[in-house]
Design a protein around this motif. Structure first.
Motif, PDB file in Angstrom:
ATOM      1  N   PRO A  81      23.220  -0.794  45.797  1.00  0.00           N
ATOM      2  CA  PRO A  81      23.563  -0.442  47.175  1.00  0.00           C
ATOM      3  C   PRO A  81      22.418  -0.532  48.179  1.00  0.00           C
ATOM      4  CG  PRO A  81      23.376   1.530  45.832  1.00  0.00           C
ATOM      5  CD  PRO A  81      23.242   0.371  44.899  1.00  0.00           C
ATOM      6  N   THR A  82      21.186  -0.660  47.717  1.00  0.00           N
ATOM      7  CA  THR A  82      20.048  -0.711  48.639  1.00  0.00           C
ATOM      8  C   THR A  82      19.751  -2.154  49.026  1.00  0.00           C
ATOM      9  OG1 THR A  82      19.064   1.266  47.633  1.00  0.00           O
ATOM     10  CG2 THR A  82      17.621  -0.128  48.972  1.00  0.00           C
ATOM     11  N   PRO A  83      19.862  -2.506  50.309  1.00  0.00           N
ATOM     12  CA  PRO A  83      19.522  -3.875  50.718  1.00  0.00           C
ATOM     13  C   PRO A  83      18.029  -4.119  50.588  1.00  0.00           C
ATOM     14  CG  PRO A  83      19.933  -2.511  52.641  1.00  0.00           C
ATOM     15  CD  PRO A  83      20.276  -1.672  51.455  1.00  0.00           C
ATOM     16  N   VAL A  84      17.674  -5.359  50.289  1.00  0.00           N
ATOM     17  CA  VAL A  84      16.271  -5.707  50.077  1.00  0.00           C
ATOM     18  C   VAL A  84      15.960  -7.001  50.826  1.00  0.00           C
ATOM     19  CG1 VAL A  84      14.506  -6.344  48.381  1.00  0.00           C
ATOM     20  CG2 VAL A  84      16.213  -4.601  47.813  1.00  0.00           C
ATOM     21  N   SER A  85      14.833  -6.995  51.515  1.00  0.00           N
ATOM     22  CA  SER A  85      14.327  -8.207  52.137  1.00  0.00           C
ATOM     23  C   SER A  85      13.207  -8.771  51.275  1.00  0.00           C
ATOM     24  CB  SER A  85      13.790  -7.915  53.542  1.00  0.00           C
ATOM     25  OG  SER A  85      13.093  -9.043  54.040  1.00  0.00           O
ATOM     26  N   GLN A  86      13.302 -10.061  51.006  1.00  0.00           N
ATOM     27  CA  GLN A  86      12.250 -10.743  50.263  1.00  0.00           C
ATOM     28  C   GLN A  86      11.610 -11.776  51.188  1.00  0.00           C
ATOM     29  OE1 GLN A  86      13.895 -12.339  46.620  1.00  0.00           O
ATOM     30  NE2 GLN A  86      14.377 -10.338  45.795  1.00  0.00           N
ATOM     31  N   GLY A  87      10.601 -11.344  51.920  1.00  0.00           N
ATOM     32  CA  GLY A  87       9.858 -12.251  52.774  1.00  0.00           C
ATOM     33  C   GLY A  87      10.505 -12.561  54.112  1.00  0.00           C
ATOM     34  N   VAL A  88      11.519 -11.780  54.533  1.00  0.00           N
ATOM     35  CA  VAL A  88      12.169 -11.969  55.831  1.00  0.00           C
ATOM     36  C   VAL A  88      12.004 -10.696  56.649  1.00  0.00           C
ATOM     37  CG1 VAL A  88      14.371 -12.343  57.022  1.00  0.00           C
ATOM     38  CG2 VAL A  88      13.851 -13.617  54.945  1.00  0.00           C
ATOM     39  N   TRP A  89      11.653 -10.836  57.925  1.00  0.00           N
ATOM     40  CA  TRP A  89      11.570  -9.658  58.779  1.00  0.00           C
ATOM     41  C   TRP A  89      11.897 -10.034  60.212  1.00  0.00           C
ATOM     42  CZ3 TRP A  89       7.426 -12.421  57.107  1.00  0.00           C
ATOM     43  CH2 TRP A  89       6.502 -12.853  58.063  1.00  0.00           C
ATOM     44  N   VAL A 122      12.700 -13.692  64.450  1.00  0.00           N
ATOM     45  CA  VAL A 122      13.157 -13.755  63.063  1.00  0.00           C
ATOM     46  C   VAL A 122      12.159 -14.603  62.291  1.00  0.00           C
ATOM     47  CG1 VAL A 122      15.075 -14.257  61.515  1.00  0.00           C
ATOM     48  CG2 VAL A 122      15.532 -13.671  63.914  1.00  0.00           C
ATOM     49  N   HIS A 123      11.522 -14.009  61.283  1.00  0.00           N
ATOM     50  CA  HIS A 123      10.441 -14.679  60.559  1.00  0.00           C
ATOM     51  C   HIS A 123      10.740 -14.733  59.065  1.00  0.00           C
ATOM     52  CE1 HIS A 123       7.330 -13.529  63.896  1.00  0.00           C
ATOM     53  NE2 HIS A 123       8.069 -14.569  64.222  1.00  0.00           N
ATOM     54  N   GLY A 124      10.210 -15.769  58.437  1.00  0.00           N
ATOM     55  CA  GLY A 124      10.272 -15.894  56.989  1.00  0.00           C
ATOM     56  C   GLY A 124       8.974 -16.453  56.448  1.00  0.00           C
ATOM     57  N   CYS A 125       8.540 -15.967  55.294  1.00  0.00           N
ATOM     58  CA  CYS A 125       7.300 -16.424  54.682  1.00  0.00           C
ATOM     59  C   CYS A 125       7.453 -16.377  53.166  1.00  0.00           C
ATOM     60  CB  CYS A 125       6.118 -15.559  55.135  1.00  0.00           C
ATOM     61  SG  CYS A 125       4.508 -16.110  54.498  1.00  0.00           S
ATOM     62  N   TRP A 126       7.054 -17.455  52.489  1.00  0.00           N
ATOM     63  CA  TRP A 126       7.178 -17.482  51.039  1.00  0.00           C
ATOM     64  C   TRP A 126       6.214 -18.508  50.456  1.00  0.00           C
ATOM     65  CZ3 TRP A 126       9.956 -20.228  54.407  1.00  0.00           C
ATOM     66  CH2 TRP A 126      10.285 -21.551  54.112  1.00  0.00           C
ATOM     67  N   ALA A 135      12.250 -17.100  50.824  1.00  0.00           N
ATOM     68  CA  ALA A 135      12.489 -15.914  51.642  1.00  0.00           C
ATOM     69  C   ALA A 135      13.992 -15.706  51.843  1.00  0.00           C
ATOM     70  CB  ALA A 135      11.786 -16.061  52.991  1.00  0.00           C
ATOM     71  N   LYS A 136      14.456 -14.481  51.615  1.00  0.00           N
ATOM     72  CA  LYS A 136      15.882 -14.196  51.729  1.00  0.00           C
ATOM     73  C   LYS A 136      16.111 -12.700  51.877  1.00  0.00           C
ATOM     74  CE  LYS A 136      16.411 -14.105  46.682  1.00  0.00           C
ATOM     75  NZ  LYS A 136      17.112 -14.694  45.519  1.00  0.00           N
ATOM     76  N   VAL A 137      17.348 -12.367  52.264  1.00  0.00           N
ATOM     77  CA  VAL A 137      17.796 -10.982  52.335  1.00  0.00           C
ATOM     78  C   VAL A 137      18.865 -10.785  51.277  1.00  0.00           C
ATOM     79  CG1 VAL A 137      18.982  -9.247  53.736  1.00  0.00           C
ATOM     80  CG2 VAL A 137      17.241 -10.710  54.772  1.00  0.00           C
ATOM     81  N   VAL A 138      18.675  -9.798  50.423  1.00  0.00           N
ATOM     82  CA  VAL A 138      19.647  -9.488  49.376  1.00  0.00           C
ATOM     83  C   VAL A 138      20.578  -8.410  49.903  1.00  0.00           C
ATOM     84  CG1 VAL A 138      19.959  -8.727  46.992  1.00  0.00           C
ATOM     85  CG2 VAL A 138      17.943 -10.074  47.620  1.00  0.00           C
ATOM     86  N   TYR A 139      21.825  -8.773  50.127  1.00  0.00           N
ATOM     87  CA  TYR A 139      22.790  -7.835  50.687  1.00  0.00           C
ATOM     88  C   TYR A 139      23.161  -6.765  49.667  1.00  0.00           C
ATOM     89  CZ  TYR A 139      23.596 -10.717  54.840  1.00  0.00           C
ATOM     90  OH  TYR A 139      23.441 -11.392  56.020  1.00  0.00           O
ATOM     91  N   PRO A 140      23.546  -5.582  50.148  1.00  0.00           N
ATOM     92  CA  PRO A 140      23.909  -4.501  49.220  1.00  0.00           C
ATOM     93  C   PRO A 140      25.236  -4.777  48.531  1.00  0.00           C
ATOM     94  CG  PRO A 140      24.327  -3.844  51.480  1.00  0.00           C
ATOM     95  CD  PRO A 140      23.632  -5.169  51.551  1.00  0.00           C
ATOM     96  N   TYR A 151      11.469  -3.788  50.768  1.00  0.00           N
ATOM     97  CA  TYR A 151      10.761  -5.036  51.015  1.00  0.00           C
ATOM     98  C   TYR A 151       9.918  -5.442  49.817  1.00  0.00           C
ATOM     99  CZ  TYR A 151       7.795  -8.604  53.107  1.00  0.00           C
ATOM    100  OH  TYR A 151       7.149  -9.776  53.371  1.00  0.00           O
ATOM    101  N   THR A 152      10.029  -6.707  49.433  1.00  0.00           N
ATOM    102  CA  THR A 152       9.183  -7.295  48.400  1.00  0.00           C
ATOM    103  C   THR A 152       8.811  -8.713  48.841  1.00  0.00           C
ATOM    104  OG1 THR A 152      11.044  -8.212  47.154  1.00  0.00           O
ATOM    105  CG2 THR A 152      10.313  -5.988  46.565  1.00  0.00           C
TER     106      THR A 152
END
Length: 204
Positions: free
Chosen positions: A152-160, A180-184, A142-147, A135-136
């Motif tokens: 290979p490590t998925p990362v969420s940027q401001g989405v949870w 489902v939330h997003g903040c940026w 706000a987005k999710v970076v797919y692996p 998480y960053t």
């Protein structure tokens, strides 16, 4: 033969004309900047909504197909909120002057997560908790970076996401609300942009 007297603009008139012109330029530039900021915000909202819709669709698919990832969300026993599920009673509110940090998520036991497909095994999904690796804060929106094979490590940027028990409809069928939330941070305003939606799912 007499020449007609000629008169030019006075210094006061020149100053007034320059002041009016400068004011018009400032107003025009301000309006242009406001329009650009609004366009940027509209684009970001559309992109974040797509990211959130993607997470919501993944949750629905996992629920409808009874994918093994569904067990990771709701557990295998009748006790919600223990170690074998992600169920929480503490939903993160979408308010405040800044987006929540990782320390906020952990300290309040919000039990947030996000979901990504597993590229190495089609039909399987990874339910990731938010931690220092996954998480960053959002860098642009706000987005999710797919692996991928390179990362290979998925990362969420401001989405949870969070999952909570909803009201029991008929005494036997459990219901779940997935938040489902997003903040940026966005251009042109000091407060962050936030988006949220809820997906209602029922047990089978």
């Amino acid at each position: 033969m007499y020449r007609r007297a000629e008169s030019g603009d006075t210094i006061v008139e020149m100053v007034m004309a320059f002041a009016i012109f400068s004011f018009a330029v400032v107003v025009t530039m301000s309006l242009m900047n406001k329009g650009i900021a609004l366009s940027q915000q509209s684009l970001e909202v559309s992109q974040v909504r797509q990211q959130m819709d993607s997470q919501a669709e993944l949750v629905r698919y996992i629920h409808d197909t009874r994918n093994v990832a569904w067990t990771a969300l709701v557990g295998t026993d009748a006790t919600p909120g223990n170690g074998d599920d992600r169920i929480t009673t503490n939903i993160m509110p979408l308010t405040g002057t800044t987006c929540p940090t990782l320390a906020t998520f952990v300290s309040a036991a919000y039990r947030p997560f996000f979901i990504t497909p597993n590229p190495a095994a089609p039909g399987t999904f990874t339910v990731s908790s938010l931690n220092a690796t996954s998480y960053t804060p959002a860098s642009t929106y706000a987005k999710v970076v797919y692996p991928t094979s390179a990362a290979p490590t998925p990362v969420s940027q401001g989405v949870w996401l969070q999952i909570a028990l909803a009201e029991d409809q008929n005494g036997t069928l459990p219901a779940y609300d997935v938040y489902v939330h997003g903040c940026w941070a966005t251009a042109g305003q000091t407060l962050p942009m936030t988006l949220g939606t809820i997906v209602r799912l029922y047990g089978k």
